[in-house]
Design a protein around this motif. Structure first.
Motif, PDB file in Angstrom:
ATOM      1  N   TRP A  17       0.856  -1.188  -0.201  1.00 10.51           N
ATOM      2  CA  TRP A  17      -0.175   0.437  -0.033  1.00 10.51           C
ATOM      3  C   TRP A  17       1.091   1.596  -0.180  1.00 10.51           C
ATOM      4  N   LEU A  18       0.520   2.745   0.201  1.00 10.76           N
ATOM      5  CA  LEU A  18       1.086   3.328   0.139  1.00 10.76           C
ATOM      6  C   LEU A  18       2.023   4.008   1.166  1.00 10.76           C
ATOM      7  N   GLU A  47       1.953   8.519   6.275  1.00  9.22           N
ATOM      8  CA  GLU A  47       0.630   7.637   5.811  1.00  9.22           C
ATOM      9  C   GLU A  47      -0.067   8.511   5.240  1.00  9.22           C
ATOM     10  N   ALA A  48      -0.667   8.731   3.784  1.00 13.32           N
ATOM     11  CA  ALA A  48      -2.006  10.039   3.610  1.00 13.32           C
ATOM     12  C   ALA A  48      -2.537   9.588   2.289  1.00 13.32           C
ATOM     13  N   ARG A 122      -0.503  -3.768  -4.706  1.00 13.19           N
ATOM     14  CA  ARG A 122      -0.180  -4.975  -5.514  1.00 13.19           C
ATOM     15  C   ARG A 122      -0.305  -6.340  -4.711  1.00 13.19           C
ATOM     16  N   ASP A 123      -0.408  -7.660  -4.592  1.00 15.53           N
ATOM     17  CA  ASP A 123      -0.558  -8.843  -4.222  1.00 15.53           C
ATOM     18  C   ASP A 123       0.782  -9.242  -3.343  1.00 15.53           C
ATOM     19  N   LYS A 124       0.729  -8.792  -2.413  1.00 13.18           N
ATOM     20  CA  LYS A 124       2.666  -9.172  -1.728  1.00 13.18           C
ATOM     21  C   LYS A 124       2.873 -10.783  -1.805  1.00 13.18           C
ATOM     22  N   GLU A 133       4.901   1.534  -7.817  1.00  9.03           N
ATOM     23  CA  GLU A 133       4.539   2.259  -7.275  1.00  9.03           C
ATOM     24  C   GLU A 133       3.480   2.828  -6.603  1.00  9.03           C
ATOM     25  N   VAL A 134       3.355   2.676  -5.795  1.00 11.73           N
ATOM     26  CA  VAL A 134       1.119   2.185  -4.587  1.00 11.73           C
ATOM     27  C   VAL A 134       1.252   4.085  -4.998  1.00 11.73           C
ATOM     28  N   LYS A 135      -0.119   4.497  -5.812  1.00 10.05           N
ATOM     29  CA  LYS A 135       0.191   5.529  -6.357  1.00 10.05           C
ATOM     30  C   LYS A 135      -1.378   5.714  -6.467  1.00 10.05           C
TER      31      LYS A 135
END
Length: 153
Positions: A17-18, A47-48, A122-124, A133-135
């Protein structure tokens, strides 16, 4: 729903996650007959998500560990460990983690928004693509009734 659903921690999907955090998908619409989704964030200071509003579901946050600032309809609140926030649909909101680490339980009702989390994160259990990158993606958010109304606070 005609059947009880039980998932041990090893069975819960873990999403990247983010800001390098993790979102564990505890319950989704498939498990709850569309009634609710529940996720648990393991995140770090800063984190936000973007300032946003939900058009389809109400949301509840329970801060199990850590501290955060929460904005709801442009009012700022401090959330202490053990604090809970109810966010009705259509009310703009956001948060920022202010402690070194935080453990945040999130419940959305009805279910459905978990699709956005799965498509954004993304599924780890899968290999991490180079440069991933999570965005947040406004078009993807909109697909799930989540309207981004501003940058993270």
């Amino acid at each position: 729903m005609s059947m009880v659903y039980l998932a041990q921690p090893a069975q819960q999907q873990q999403l990247e996650w983010l800001d390098g955090g993790t979102l564990a998908m505890l319950l989704d619409g498939k498990a709850t007959d569309g009634q609710l989704m529940m996720g648990r964030f393991d995140v770090s200071m800063g984190e936000a998500p973007p300032y946003h509003q939900h058009t389809r579901e109400d949301e509840v946050f329970l801060l199990l560990k850590g501290t955060a600032l929460v904005w709801c309809d442009d009012q700022e609140y401090e959330l202490a460990e053990g604090g809970v926030v109810f966010l009705p649909k259509l009310i703009p909101h956001g948060y920022r983690i202010t402690s070194k680490k935080a453990d945040l339980l999130m419940i959305n009702t009805p279910a459905g928004i978990e699709g956005m989390f799965r498509e954004t994160g993304r599924d780890k259990s899968s290999l991490r693509p180079p440069g991933f990158e999570v965005k947040p993606d406004p078009a993807l958010a909109d697909k799930y009734g989540n309207v981004i109304v501003g940058p993270p606070r």
